[in-house]
Design a protein around this motif. Structure first.
Motif, PDB file in Angstrom:
ATOM      1  N   ARG A   1      19.119  18.673  26.044  1.00  0.00           N
ATOM      2  CA  ARG A   1      19.327  19.020  24.643  1.00  0.00           C
ATOM      3  C   ARG A   1      19.164  17.785  23.757  1.00  0.00           C
ATOM      4  O   ARG A   1      18.490  17.830  22.730  1.00  0.00           O
ATOM      5  N   ARG A   2      19.764  16.674  24.180  1.00  0.00           N
ATOM      6  CA  ARG A   2      19.644  15.450  23.389  1.00  0.00           C
ATOM      7  C   ARG A   2      18.200  14.969  23.326  1.00  0.00           C
ATOM      8  O   ARG A   2      17.740  14.505  22.285  1.00  0.00           O
ATOM      9  N   ALA A   3      17.473  15.078  24.421  1.00  0.00           N
ATOM     10  CA  ALA A   3      16.065  14.658  24.430  1.00  0.00           C
ATOM     11  C   ALA A   3      15.243  15.545  23.497  1.00  0.00           C
ATOM     12  O   ALA A   3      14.376  15.055  22.765  1.00  0.00           O
ATOM     13  N   SER A   4      15.526  16.827  23.514  1.00  0.00           N
ATOM     14  CA  SER A   4      14.815  17.759  22.637  1.00  0.00           C
ATOM     15  C   SER A   4      15.104  17.462  21.169  1.00  0.00           C
ATOM     16  O   SER A   4      14.192  17.452  20.332  1.00  0.00           O
ATOM     17  N   GLU A   5      16.368  17.225  20.844  1.00  0.00           N
ATOM     18  CA  GLU A   5      16.725  16.891  19.465  1.00  0.00           C
ATOM     19  C   GLU A   5      16.075  15.587  19.022  1.00  0.00           C
ATOM     20  O   GLU A   5      15.612  15.474  17.885  1.00  0.00           O
TER      21      GLU A   5
ATOM     22  N   ALA B   1      13.247  14.283  20.174  1.00  0.00           N
ATOM     23  CA  ALA B   1      11.808  14.519  19.990  1.00  0.00           C
ATOM     24  C   ALA B   1      11.547  15.263  18.685  1.00  0.00           C
ATOM     25  O   ALA B   1      10.598  14.943  17.952  1.00  0.00           O
ATOM     26  N   GLN B   2      12.402  16.249  18.361  1.00  0.00           N
ATOM     27  CA  GLN B   2      12.226  16.998  17.120  1.00  0.00           C
ATOM     28  C   GLN B   2      12.409  16.100  15.913  1.00  0.00           C
ATOM     29  O   GLN B   2      11.665  16.204  14.937  1.00  0.00           O
ATOM     30  N   GLU B   3      13.385  15.211  15.963  1.00  0.00           N
ATOM     31  CA  GLU B   3      13.602  14.282  14.858  1.00  0.00           C
ATOM     32  C   GLU B   3      12.384  13.376  14.663  1.00  0.00           C
ATOM     33  O   GLU B   3      11.952  13.140  13.531  1.00  0.00           O
TER      34      GLU B   3
ATOM     35  N   LEU C   1       9.277  14.076  15.496  1.00  0.00           N
ATOM     36  CA  LEU C   1       8.196  14.899  14.939  1.00  0.00           C
ATOM     37  C   LEU C   1       8.405  15.151  13.448  1.00  0.00           C
ATOM     38  O   LEU C   1       7.447  15.149  12.666  1.00  0.00           O
ATOM     39  N   ASN C   2       9.657  15.366  13.043  1.00  0.00           N
ATOM     40  CA  ASN C   2       9.947  15.578  11.630  1.00  0.00           C
ATOM     41  C   ASN C   2       9.613  14.351  10.802  1.00  0.00           C
ATOM     42  O   ASN C   2       9.067  14.457   9.705  1.00  0.00           O
ATOM     43  N   VAL C   3       9.929  13.167  11.326  1.00  0.00           N
ATOM     44  CA  VAL C   3       9.623  11.927  10.606  1.00  0.00           C
ATOM     45  C   VAL C   3       8.108  11.747  10.480  1.00  0.00           C
ATOM     46  O   VAL C   3       7.599  11.392   9.410  1.00  0.00           O
ATOM     47  N   ILE C   4       7.388  12.027  11.557  1.00  0.00           N
ATOM     48  CA  ILE C   4       5.917  11.908  11.514  1.00  0.00           C
ATOM     49  C   ILE C   4       5.342  12.907  10.522  1.00  0.00           C
ATOM     50  O   ILE C   4       4.456  12.571   9.714  1.00  0.00           O
ATOM     51  N   ALA C   5       5.824  14.149  10.554  1.00  0.00           N
ATOM     52  CA  ALA C   5       5.314  15.173   9.641  1.00  0.00           C
ATOM     53  C   ALA C   5       5.648  14.820   8.192  1.00  0.00           C
ATOM     54  O   ALA C   5       4.832  15.030   7.288  1.00  0.00           O
TER      55      ALA C   5
ATOM     56  N   VAL D   1       8.437  21.475   8.113  1.00  0.00           N
ATOM     57  CA  VAL D   1       9.400  20.491   8.616  1.00  0.00           C
ATOM     58  C   VAL D   1      10.817  20.972   8.349  1.00  0.00           C
ATOM     59  O   VAL D   1      11.709  20.783   9.168  1.00  0.00           O
ATOM     60  N   GLY D   2      11.055  21.662   7.262  1.00  0.00           N
ATOM     61  CA  GLY D   2      12.383  22.150   6.931  1.00  0.00           C
ATOM     62  C   GLY D   2      12.821  23.359   7.726  1.00  0.00           C
ATOM     63  O   GLY D   2      13.980  23.740   7.685  1.00  0.00           O
ATOM     64  N   LEU D   3      11.934  23.975   8.491  1.00  0.00           N
ATOM     65  CA  LEU D   3      12.293  25.179   9.253  1.00  0.00           C
ATOM     66  C   LEU D   3      13.394  24.918  10.256  1.00  0.00           C
ATOM     67  O   LEU D   3      14.275  25.754  10.447  1.00  0.00           O
ATOM     68  N   GLU D   4      13.393  23.759  10.912  1.00  0.00           N
ATOM     69  CA  GLU D   4      14.399  23.466  11.939  1.00  0.00           C
ATOM     70  C   GLU D   4      15.786  23.389  11.320  1.00  0.00           C
ATOM     71  O   GLU D   4      16.766  23.762  11.927  1.00  0.00           O
TER      72      GLU D   4
END
Length: 132
Positions: free
Chosen positions: A84-88, A90-92, A94-98, A126-129
């Motif tokens: 879960r922490r790894a997924s969060e 990675a999502q963070e 991706l959000n910064v890159i986007a 990006v705001g969907l999450e």
């Protein structure tokens, strides 16, 4: 063994992870290596060899099932937490890159309405999450 990247070290500051998070990270590191596998295989081998010392076959079987069930439950909880922490994380990233890409598109889109629309769609995605 320091596993942090140069970028992570350059951010400085104190480690904001809880003691449990640090424990989970170390547990994940240890159980994913060969020594842990061989430890588990050794436990099974010791269990197999111990058959003559048990008076009841059913009790002998219950012993390994109980130990295996407890370890399985603990490892599943720890590894799910790590996943879960790894997924969060990675999502963070991706959000910064986007977000950076959307900012770049916006700065280049002064004369191109299609580019501006693409930047708006990217910012909305990006705001969907955050809404879920």
């Amino acid at each position: 063994m320091e596993r942090r990247s140069e970028a992570a070290r350059s951010r400085g500051g104190r480690d904001r992870r809880s003691p449990f998070d640090r424990f989970v990270e170390q547990a994940e590191l240890r159980v994913s290596q060969a020594p842990f596998f061989f430890l588990c295989a050794g436990i099974v081998a010791a269990w197999l060899i111990s058959l003559p010392w048990w008076t009841d076959l059913k009790t002998w079987q219950v012993a390994i099932h109980t130990v295996a069930s407890v370890f399985t439950l603990l490892l599943v909880v720890l590894l799910e937490n790590a996943g879960r922490r790894a997924s969060e994380s990675a999502q963070e990233k991706l959000n910064v890159i986007a977000d950076a890409l959307a900012a770049l598109l916006t700065s280049s889109a002064s004369s191109d309405p299609e580019l501006r629309a693409a930047a708006d769609r990217l910012r909305e995605a990006v705001g969907l999450e955050e809404r879920q």
